[in-house]
Design a protein around this motif. Sequence first.
Motif, PDB file in Angstrom:
ATOM      1  N   TRP A 290      36.370  31.576  45.430  1.00 53.70           N
ATOM      2  CA  TRP A 290      35.793  32.876  45.746  1.00 53.70           C
ATOM      3  C   TRP A 290      36.380  33.970  44.871  1.00 53.70           C
ATOM      4  O   TRP A 290      35.679  34.924  44.489  1.00 53.70           O
ATOM      5  CB  TRP A 290      36.005  33.213  47.223  1.00 53.70           C
ATOM      6  N   VAL A 291      37.658  33.864  44.551  1.00 54.19           N
ATOM      7  CA  VAL A 291      38.269  34.842  43.643  1.00 54.19           C
ATOM      8  C   VAL A 291      37.529  34.831  42.306  1.00 54.19           C
ATOM      9  O   VAL A 291      37.230  35.891  41.728  1.00 54.19           O
ATOM     10  CB  VAL A 291      39.764  34.526  43.427  1.00 54.19           C
ATOM     11  N   LEU A 292      37.194  33.637  41.824  1.00 55.10           N
ATOM     12  CA  LEU A 292      36.484  33.530  40.545  1.00 55.10           C
ATOM     13  C   LEU A 292      35.056  34.056  40.643  1.00 55.10           C
ATOM     14  O   LEU A 292      34.586  34.764  39.744  1.00 55.10           O
ATOM     15  CB  LEU A 292      36.474  32.070  40.078  1.00 55.10           C
ATOM     16  N   VAL A 293      34.356  33.719  41.713  1.00 54.68           N
ATOM     17  CA  VAL A 293      32.974  34.188  41.864  1.00 54.68           C
ATOM     18  C   VAL A 293      32.918  35.708  41.813  1.00 54.68           C
ATOM     19  O   VAL A 293      32.110  36.308  41.078  1.00 54.68           O
ATOM     20  CB  VAL A 293      32.362  33.670  43.183  1.00 54.68           C
ATOM     21  N   ILE A 294      33.767  36.359  42.572  1.00 54.26           N
ATOM     22  CA  ILE A 294      33.772  37.825  42.605  1.00 54.26           C
ATOM     23  C   ILE A 294      34.135  38.388  41.237  1.00 54.26           C
ATOM     24  O   ILE A 294      33.519  39.360  40.760  1.00 54.26           O
ATOM     25  CB  ILE A 294      34.755  38.324  43.679  1.00 54.26           C
ATOM     26  N   SER A 295      35.102  37.769  40.567  1.00 58.21           N
ATOM     27  CA  SER A 295      35.530  38.259  39.249  1.00 58.21           C
ATOM     28  C   SER A 295      34.395  38.178  38.236  1.00 58.21           C
ATOM     29  O   SER A 295      34.171  39.118  37.458  1.00 58.21           O
ATOM     30  CB  SER A 295      36.723  37.444  38.749  1.00 58.21           C
ATOM     31  N   TYR A 296      33.666  37.067  38.224  1.00 60.24           N
ATOM     32  CA  TYR A 296      32.595  36.910  37.246  1.00 60.24           C
ATOM     33  C   TYR A 296      31.424  37.857  37.537  1.00 60.24           C
ATOM     34  O   TYR A 296      30.797  38.370  36.604  1.00 60.24           O
ATOM     35  CB  TYR A 296      32.106  35.460  37.209  1.00 60.24           C
ATOM     36  N   VAL A 297      31.125  38.077  38.809  1.00 61.02           N
ATOM     37  CA  VAL A 297      30.051  39.016  39.143  1.00 61.02           C
ATOM     38  C   VAL A 297      30.415  40.422  38.668  1.00 61.02           C
ATOM     39  O   VAL A 297      29.595  41.127  38.065  1.00 61.02           O
ATOM     40  CB  VAL A 297      29.775  39.002  40.658  1.00 61.02           C
ATOM     41  N   SER A 398      27.943  35.684  32.632  1.00 58.20           N
ATOM     42  CA  SER A 398      28.853  35.933  33.746  1.00 58.20           C
ATOM     43  C   SER A 398      28.196  35.589  35.078  1.00 58.20           C
ATOM     44  O   SER A 398      28.815  34.956  35.945  1.00 58.20           O
ATOM     45  CB  SER A 398      29.299  37.399  33.748  1.00 58.20           C
ATOM     46  N   VAL A 399      26.951  35.984  35.239  1.00 60.33           N
ATOM     47  CA  VAL A 399      26.233  35.683  36.481  1.00 60.33           C
ATOM     48  C   VAL A 399      26.013  34.181  36.620  1.00 60.33           C
ATOM     49  O   VAL A 399      26.185  33.603  37.708  1.00 60.33           O
ATOM     50  CB  VAL A 399      24.892  36.442  36.515  1.00 60.33           C
ATOM     51  N   ILE A 400      25.654  33.520  35.520  1.00 55.93           N
ATOM     52  CA  ILE A 400      25.479  32.061  35.552  1.00 55.93           C
ATOM     53  C   ILE A 400      26.786  31.373  35.921  1.00 55.93           C
ATOM     54  O   ILE A 400      26.811  30.422  36.721  1.00 55.93           O
ATOM     55  CB  ILE A 400      24.964  31.560  34.189  1.00 55.93           C
ATOM     56  N   THR A 401      27.894  31.855  35.356  1.00 55.22           N
ATOM     57  CA  THR A 401      29.194  31.253  35.647  1.00 55.22           C
ATOM     58  C   THR A 401      29.580  31.448  37.104  1.00 55.22           C
ATOM     59  O   THR A 401      30.150  30.551  37.739  1.00 55.22           O
ATOM     60  CB  THR A 401      30.271  31.846  34.724  1.00 55.22           C
ATOM     61  N   ALA A 402      29.288  32.611  37.665  1.00 56.14           N
ATOM     62  CA  ALA A 402      29.551  32.836  39.090  1.00 56.14           C
ATOM     63  C   ALA A 402      28.771  31.839  39.944  1.00 56.14           C
ATOM     64  O   ALA A 402      29.306  31.272  40.913  1.00 56.14           O
ATOM     65  CB  ALA A 402      29.192  34.275  39.469  1.00 56.14           C
ATOM     66  N   ALA A 403      27.511  31.616  39.585  1.00 50.39           N
ATOM     67  CA  ALA A 403      26.688  30.663  40.341  1.00 50.39           C
ATOM     68  C   ALA A 403      27.233  29.235  40.209  1.00 50.39           C
ATOM     69  O   ALA A 403      27.285  28.483  41.195  1.00 50.39           O
ATOM     70  CB  ALA A 403      25.239  30.720  39.835  1.00 50.39           C
ATOM     71  N   LEU A 404      27.661  28.859  39.005  1.00 51.58           N
ATOM     72  CA  LEU A 404      28.212  27.516  38.807  1.00 51.58           C
ATOM     73  C   LEU A 404      29.528  27.345  39.564  1.00 51.58           C
ATOM     74  O   LEU A 404      29.814  26.261  40.102  1.00 51.58           O
ATOM     75  CB  LEU A 404      28.425  27.256  37.314  1.00 51.58           C
ATOM     76  N   THR A 405      30.337  28.386  39.606  1.00 52.66           N
ATOM     77  CA  THR A 405      31.592  28.319  40.350  1.00 52.66           C
ATOM     78  C   THR A 405      31.322  28.052  41.819  1.00 52.66           C
ATOM     79  O   THR A 405      31.976  27.220  42.465  1.00 52.66           O
ATOM     80  CB  THR A 405      32.391  29.625  40.194  1.00 52.66           C
ATOM     81  N   TRP A 406      30.372  28.765  42.375  1.00 48.48           N
ATOM     82  CA  TRP A 406      30.000  28.538  43.770  1.00 48.48           C
ATOM     83  C   TRP A 406      29.500  27.114  43.968  1.00 48.48           C
ATOM     84  O   TRP A 406      29.885  26.432  44.928  1.00 48.48           O
ATOM     85  CB  TRP A 406      28.921  29.533  44.182  1.00 48.48           C
TER      86      TRP A 406
END
Length: 425
Positions: A290-297, A398-406
């Motif tokens: 979750w830390v990563l998702v928020i950071s990438y968004v 960045s948005v794609i990476t957030a989605a992949l992290t999730w």
Amino acid sequence: MSSGSDPVTSDPSAAPAIDPTKANLALALCFAGFLLTFWAWALMGPLGATYKEDLGLSSFQQSLVVALPVVVGSLGRIPVGALTDRLGGRTMFPLIAALTIIPTLFVGFVDNSLIVLLIGGFFLGIGGTSFAVGVPTVNSWFPPNRRGTAIGIFGAGMGGTAVAAFTTLRLRDAFGDQAPFILVAVLLAIYAVTARMLLQNSPAWAPAQGNWVVKAARTLARPVTLKLSWMYAMGFGGFVAFSVYLPTYLHNFYELDIEDAALRTAIFVVVAVACRPLGGALADRFDGGWVLVISYVVTGLMAAAASERMPLIGIDDGSFYPVGTAVFLVMAASLGVASGAVFALVAELVEPSSVGSVTGIVGAVGGLGGFVPPLLLGYFWTADSNYRTGLLLLFALSVITAALTWLWFLRTSRSASTATERTPA
């Protein structure tokens, strides 16, 4: 499950006792070595505009000069990480520092053509490989619930890029063109001797066995390695890209003078560096995914905002535009947090004997993530005289990476994922 847990540790009582004082000394020495080698690694960035004017380089050639050390420093992390698993940080950190001295002096004294700069920059990249030495060394000194924080503190040594941005032009103007390179070379020599005398391998560390090439290939084939590599390519790669190219970007796009652009870049780097330990600490306390998702968004939103070219706070004329300036500083913070959180996940998902190999590959891909954006930004500036397209690409990635992290780390049960991913290579 917070990222401070360690599913692989079957019997903590069987682990060798570690002296906290020695652990903190090892952390301090690794941090100092990382800071100095990254300072050397980033010396060419603040001089990019100078090289362009003195040698008549195109925008793309200028981008290539400042980005090339990133390539070698990134790819070199793969063998260096594997060798650290085998030889230990006590051998590898002084060695990397000593090997960085020669290209540092070469770039400082021989800079009269594009080819010479590319050769010097290629070998200067050796300094960037130190990251793959420090992470496994620090990881082996600290217990699972402190590894994210400890590795985050070590990772703050990437502030060497800020030191380079703050000092390179000032030292050159005050003491001559070679001054910054001589200073860094001397400090590297002092560090190499000091680290060899004082840095120790953790009692918990044991040399890896087998062929390092085979091990690296097996490590690369692990799904967890590939996933973490993508994460780090966005976090640390984004940081590297801006730390080496932001002086050029600000000089071209905002028409700032070289010194002003270098100062603003240094502030960007300081914010990112300060937030890297924060990312590790947050990932120790909360779920690192979750830390990563928020950071990438947040990174993506700031990139989209930056594409609109909002004015910046003026240093010379006192003009005040807080929103435009805040965009870059918030982006720096989010990239720093992401960089720290990724390696908290490495400490959680990878068994200690393979941390060096995984770090080498993840760090390599992360560094390469910093090589591509400067080239793209240089291309778009040359083609369109506008960086907007490149910044919008950063938003999309960045948005794609957030989605992949999730998808990779949060959608499914972490415990099931960990059990599958963390099978020893």
